[in-house]
Design an enzyme around this catalytic site. Structure first.
Site, short mmCIF file in Angstrom:
data_model
loop_
_atom_site.label_atom_id
_atom_site.label_comp_id
_atom_site.label_asym_id
_atom_site.label_seq_id
_atom_site.Cartn_x
_atom_site.Cartn_y
_atom_site.Cartn_z
N GLU A 165 9.67 -4.33 12.47
CA GLU A 165 9.52 -3.18 11.59
C GLU A 165 8.25 -2.46 12.02
O GLU A 165 7.14 -2.96 11.81
CB GLU A 165 9.43 -3.61 10.14
N CYS A 169 9.51 1.26 3.22
CA CYS A 169 10.41 0.14 3.50
C CYS A 169 11.85 0.62 3.61
O CYS A 169 12.71 -0.09 4.13
CB CYS A 169 10.29 -0.94 2.42
N PHE A 176 0.81 -1.22 0.00
CA PHE A 176 0.00 0.00 0.00
C PHE A 176 0.84 1.27 0.00
O PHE A 176 0.35 2.35 -0.36
CB PHE A 176 -0.91 0.03 1.24
N GLU A 221 -5.25 -3.45 -1.89
CA GLU A 221 -6.68 -3.15 -1.79
C GLU A 221 -6.95 -1.94 -0.89
O GLU A 221 -8.06 -1.42 -0.86
CB GLU A 221 -7.43 -4.37 -1.26
N SER A 226 5.51 -6.91 3.03
CA SER A 226 6.02 -7.34 4.32
C SER A 226 6.79 -8.65 4.21
O SER A 226 6.62 -9.43 3.27
CB SER A 226 4.86 -7.53 5.30
N LYS A 251 -1.67 -6.86 -9.28
CA LYS A 251 -2.58 -6.83 -8.13
C LYS A 251 -2.09 -5.76 -7.16
O LYS A 251 -1.17 -5.99 -6.38
CB LYS A 251 -2.66 -8.17 -7.41
#
Length: 499
Positions: free
Chosen positions: A383, A283, A151, A178, A228, A175
């Site tokens: 994290e 990240c 995201f 969402e 992740s 993909k």
């Protein structure tokens, strides 16, 4: 008034999903539901893959020049629609508009790089490698490929995947997350507007079922994932077991080492931006500062400067820190802050419960700073993915390097110093894939590869640069002999020698 529904993109057309499973897309600054996104059905995923497979038959044979021209048109459209894309990012992700515009710019770099495909996708040739024998390589596409993105960068991460994949002759199924799918979908529509034929780029929305379906689908040849560690490990194993090529760029714990000879103003400014920009939801965010020797004296100034950062909705161009992407993300970050206090870290700045007058319902956590953090604490091991900076001390550069290298992750690290010898030692001895010298977030320009390492990466090849060309293509070697008419072999050769 009914909410808009976000379509799928299959065979060049917007398709309303027939699913019974929908998710609200929420503005994280206001809690307003701005749209509903479908979790596509298995049949809809099959339709997207079938469209990509059919398009591959002709797209793979489209000339490099035509593919390059599509990328040239795409980069101009991306440039022209930067403002529109940034507004979609801010509305659904929450990051500030200037940061969202910067994200589009970093994605644009990759598309600009893909415009050079005619010189990037070159093979090798050896004339007369043996008697009258020429050997050459063909750099060919794989087929239908897929990407699964997180995201936190709904434009940049898809740009890390499909532009080079389709420029090298593959077709693609994307993909997106969402949680903030609109910018990714609009990006794909612009690519089609630039001239990608129907089926070359498709978009399906969904959760774990669609991700697993991508990993399992027999017609998909390669999968790229950014997200992740937990999900990335699953994707890599499942896709690899299904015989696919896979890359997974995963979690991180990025350090910034500051030596006392560093430019103080530069180091503090860069550290604050890298730790708290995008509310820490990167990240490559700097989540650990290792202050060496006398640099420890800078802590009070660093805290006061962090306290002065403005927290607010991303639509406010003066805001430095926007909201976290969801209520669940805010709850997780606040829980980890509480764990840091319980484990004995010194909380110098507490961002929990941060109130924003103009957006009282937003998922805000203010800049948070811990000192005295050790490797055993959960705020160091995990994290956090929020605006939380952990600080640790070291007496020497050697001690700082050992501390960083003991962490299992290897996405990025930075060093601030005026000493070239110290910088050279650092880049030589540090065991992290991406190193910044007087730069806090060392994401390289797009014509260099993204080279996170160790627990931050699975797969031999990363996105962007030369590694991405290798990932999205396969090498075919041709050994050929063309003899003049009337001249045949001197006799039967039953050995393996080329004569």
């Amino acid at each position: 008034m009914s909410l808009p529904t976000i379509p799928l993109l299959i065979d060049g057309k917007r398709v309303e999903s027939k699913t019974s499973q929908w998710r609200d897309v929420v503005n994280p600054a206001t809690q307003e539901v701005v749209a509903r996104v479908p979790f596509a059905t298995a049949d809809e995923l099959d339709a997207a893959v079938a469209s990509a497979k059919a398009a591959y038959k002709s797209w793979r044979n489209t000339s490099q020049a035509n593919r390059m021209r599509v990328m040239l048109r795409f980069q101009q459209l991306l440039r022209d629609h930067t403002g529109e894309l940034a507004e979609l990012i801010t509305r659904e992700h929450g990051k500030t508009l200037p940061d969202a515009e910067g994200e589009v710019g970093r994605g644009l770099e990759v598309v600009e790089h893909a415009c050079s495909i005619a010189s990037l996708q070159l093979g090798e040739y050896a004339q007369n490698a043996a008697g009258g024998v020429d050997v050459y390589t063909l750099i060919e596409p794989l087929g239908v490929c897929a990407g699964i993105t997180a995201f936190n960068f709904p434009v940049m991460l898809p740009c890390f995947m499909f532009p080079l994949a389709v420029a090298t002759g593959n077709t693609f199924v994307l993909k997106p997350s969402e949680q903030d799918p609109s910018a990714s979908l609009r990006l794909a529509e612009l690519a089609l507007e630039a001239g990608l034929p129907p089926g070359v780029l498709n978009v399906v929305h969904g959760g774990p079922d669609i991700a697993n379906g991508i990993c399992d689908h027999p017609d998909i040849k390669a999968v790229s994932f950014i997200g992740s560690t937990h999900v990335g490990t699953h994707i890599y194993r499942r896709a690899s077991e299904a015989g696919k090529r896979c890359q997974a760029m995963m979690g991180a714990k990025n350090h910034c080492v500051i030596l006392p000879d560093a430019d103080r103003e530069q180091a503090i400014n860069h550290l604050l931006g890298a730790a708290f920009g995008a509310a820490g939801q990167r990240c490559m965010a700097t989540s650990v500062a290792v202050l060496v020797g006398e640099a420890r004296e800078w802590v009070p100034e660093l805290v006061e400067r962090a306290r002065a950062l403005k927290v607010g909705p991303g639509s406010d161009r003066k805001a430095d820190v926007g909201p976290l992407v969801s209520k669940q993300a805010r709850a997780r970050v606040e829980k980890l802050i509480g764990a840091g206090v319980e484990e004995g870290a010194k909380l110098l700045l507490d961002g929990r419960g941060h109130a924003v007058k103009e957006a009282p319902d937003g998922n805000f956590v203010g800049p948070t700073i811990f000192d005295g953090v050790t490797a055993e604490m959960s705020i160091y091991r995990d994290e956090i993915f929020g605006p939380v900076l952990c600080m640790a001390g070291a007496e020497t550069l050697d001690e700082a390097i050992a501390f960083v290298n003991a962490n299992p992750n290897g996405n990025g690290v930075a060093l601030f110093t005026q000493d070239g010898g110290a910088a050279r030692q650092f880049q030589n001895e540090i065991d992290v894939g991406q190193v910044g010298i007087n730069l806090p977030i060392p994401v390289p320009v797009a014509w260099f590869s993204f080279t996170g390492s160790r627990a931050s990466k699975l797969g031999d090849l990363g996105p962007n640069g030369k590694q991405a060309i290798l990932f999205w293509t396969q090498t075919k070697t041709v050994t050929a002999r063309w003899q003049a008419r009337g001249t045949g072999p001197a006799g039967v050769n039953t050995t393996i020698t080329l004569k």
